[in-house]
Design a protein around this motif. Sequence first.
Motif, PDB file in Angstrom:
ATOM      1  N   ALA A  28       6.285  14.211  -6.806  1.00 33.40           N
ATOM      2  CA  ALA A  28       6.415  12.749  -6.776  1.00 33.40           C
ATOM      3  C   ALA A  28       6.978  12.266  -5.455  1.00 33.40           C
ATOM      4  O   ALA A  28       6.559  11.224  -4.924  1.00 33.40           O
ATOM      5  N   THR A  29       7.930  13.026  -4.894  1.00 37.60           N
ATOM      6  CA  THR A  29       8.505  12.656  -3.602  1.00 37.60           C
ATOM      7  C   THR A  29       7.424  12.556  -2.538  1.00 37.60           C
ATOM      8  O   THR A  29       7.390  11.613  -1.733  1.00 37.60           O
ATOM      9  N   TYR A  30       6.506  13.508  -2.552  1.00 39.79           N
ATOM     10  CA  TYR A  30       5.495  13.515  -1.512  1.00 39.79           C
ATOM     11  C   TYR A  30       4.336  12.579  -1.782  1.00 39.79           C
ATOM     12  O   TYR A  30       3.679  12.123  -0.846  1.00 39.79           O
ATOM     13  N   VAL A  31       4.072  12.271  -3.037  1.00 40.83           N
ATOM     14  CA  VAL A  31       3.111  11.204  -3.328  1.00 40.83           C
ATOM     15  C   VAL A  31       3.631   9.878  -2.782  1.00 40.83           C
ATOM     16  O   VAL A  31       2.905   9.099  -2.155  1.00 40.83           O
ATOM     17  N   VAL A  32       4.923   9.627  -2.995  1.00 44.30           N
ATOM     18  CA  VAL A  32       5.526   8.387  -2.502  1.00 44.30           C
ATOM     19  C   VAL A  32       5.565   8.381  -0.975  1.00 44.30           C
ATOM     20  O   VAL A  32       5.277   7.362  -0.337  1.00 44.30           O
ATOM     21  N   THR A  33       5.919   9.508  -0.374  1.00 43.36           N
ATOM     22  CA  THR A  33       5.943   9.591   1.090  1.00 43.36           C
ATOM     23  C   THR A  33       4.561   9.311   1.672  1.00 43.36           C
ATOM     24  O   THR A  33       4.422   8.576   2.667  1.00 43.36           O
ATOM     25  N   ALA A  34       3.532   9.885   1.044  1.00 43.78           N
ATOM     26  CA  ALA A  34       2.168   9.612   1.496  1.00 43.78           C
ATOM     27  C   ALA A  34       1.851   8.132   1.364  1.00 43.78           C
ATOM     28  O   ALA A  34       1.202   7.538   2.233  1.00 43.78           O
ATOM     29  N   GLY A  35       2.328   7.524   0.271  1.00 43.89           N
ATOM     30  CA  GLY A  35       2.112   6.098   0.092  1.00 43.89           C
ATOM     31  C   GLY A  35       2.846   5.260   1.129  1.00 43.89           C
ATOM     32  O   GLY A  35       2.308   4.269   1.640  1.00 43.89           O
ATOM     33  N   GLN A  36       4.057   5.649   1.441  1.00 45.96           N
ATOM     34  CA  GLN A  36       4.827   4.922   2.455  1.00 45.96           C
ATOM     35  C   GLN A  36       4.128   4.974   3.810  1.00 45.96           C
ATOM     36  O   GLN A  36       4.057   3.960   4.529  1.00 45.96           O
ATOM     37  N   LEU A  37       3.632   6.135   4.173  1.00 43.23           N
ATOM     38  CA  LEU A  37       2.932   6.271   5.444  1.00 43.23           C
ATOM     39  C   LEU A  37       1.607   5.511   5.429  1.00 43.23           C
ATOM     40  O   LEU A  37       1.207   4.918   6.436  1.00 43.23           O
ATOM     41  N   ALA A  38       0.934   5.524   4.279  1.00 44.82           N
ATOM     42  CA  ALA A  38      -0.349   4.827   4.176  1.00 44.82           C
ATOM     43  C   ALA A  38      -0.175   3.320   4.302  1.00 44.82           C
ATOM     44  O   ALA A  38      -0.975   2.643   4.963  1.00 44.82           O
ATOM     45  N   ILE A  39       0.883   2.790   3.677  1.00 36.40           N
ATOM     46  CA  ILE A  39       1.130   1.348   3.770  1.00 36.40           C
ATOM     47  C   ILE A  39       1.474   0.951   5.200  1.00 36.40           C
ATOM     48  O   ILE A  39       1.046  -0.094   5.702  1.00 36.40           O
ATOM     49  N   ALA A  40       2.257   1.794   5.857  1.00 38.94           N
ATOM     50  CA  ALA A  40       2.669   1.485   7.228  1.00 38.94           C
ATOM     51  C   ALA A  40       1.532   1.669   8.227  1.00 38.94           C
ATOM     52  O   ALA A  40       1.476   0.969   9.246  1.00 38.94           O
ATOM     53  N   PHE A  41       0.612   2.606   7.928  1.00 37.43           N
ATOM     54  CA  PHE A  41      -0.465   2.925   8.861  1.00 37.43           C
ATOM     55  C   PHE A  41      -1.805   2.958   8.126  1.00 37.43           C
ATOM     56  O   PHE A  41      -2.381   4.035   7.932  1.00 37.43           O
ATOM     57  N   PRO A  42      -2.306   1.801   7.690  1.00 35.90           N
ATOM     58  CA  PRO A  42      -3.605   1.774   7.001  1.00 35.90           C
ATOM     59  C   PRO A  42      -4.724   2.218   7.935  1.00 35.90           C
ATOM     60  O   PRO A  42      -4.685   1.964   9.141  1.00 35.90           O
ATOM     61  N   ALA A  43      -5.711   2.881   7.362  1.00 38.56           N
ATOM     62  CA  ALA A  43      -6.838   3.362   8.164  1.00 38.56           C
ATOM     63  C   ALA A  43      -7.706   2.194   8.615  1.00 38.56           C
ATOM     64  O   ALA A  43      -7.832   1.180   7.918  1.00 38.56           O
TER      65      ALA A  43
END
Length: 239
Positions: free
Chosen positions: A168-183
């Motif tokens: 769960a920690t890394y799902v959230v981390t991936a989400g945090q990075l995705a929100i900050a850096f959308p493709a």
Amino acid sequence: MAALSFCLVLLTPAPAQAMHIAEGFLPLQWAVAWWLISLPFLAVGLRSLTRISRSHPELKLLLALAGAFTFVLSALKIPSVTGSCSHPTGTGLGAILFGPTVMTVIGSIVLLFQALLLAHGGLTTLGANIFSMAIVGPFVAWGAFQLFSSSGHRRLAVFAAAALADLATYVVTAGQLAIAFPAASGGVMASFLKFGSIFAITQIPLAITEGLLTVLVWNWLQSYGQPELKTLRLLHQES
């Protein structure tokens, strides 16, 4: 155990990348936002930690053990190419023992010390790292432990709590990075899939390993920490 923890920290290779989300990696607005989201959880956690320390001072050593366990495991890192690193989190054990809010404070202290002393993570990104590892992880661990404990299989509950907290920690981390850096193509979801898939390569086996290690520590506590487990009402007959 203290000597083993010391050796693990010293002998672990230290690559140039910072673990967690690295210092300065998040845009300022997101760094501030995650701090604002995390602060209320920290306030509640401080009240819970103070209450436990005052009502059961004999549990302070076990609190220290939960903190040391988190510190050592989350210092074992595997470099990733996403601006972060994969590593165990160690928050599941403390969440099982003391609940998720107490573990929010302990996990935050661990993250702060790692940022200041080991250059792992950072101060500007501390709020984001607290949210993923010290808030979401412990709450997922506590929920999984309660769910699986209802079946009577305590060791399975411990394994699930630790492993799912890690994931769960890394799902959230991936989400945090995705929100900050959308493709550029596909936006946040495409970015989330990219970050999540890269993390999954190392994080799934790490989560399984962390679950097994936490079960070993749990077995040790059942043998040598029965008074503390009885105080926490966690010592029940295995089925």
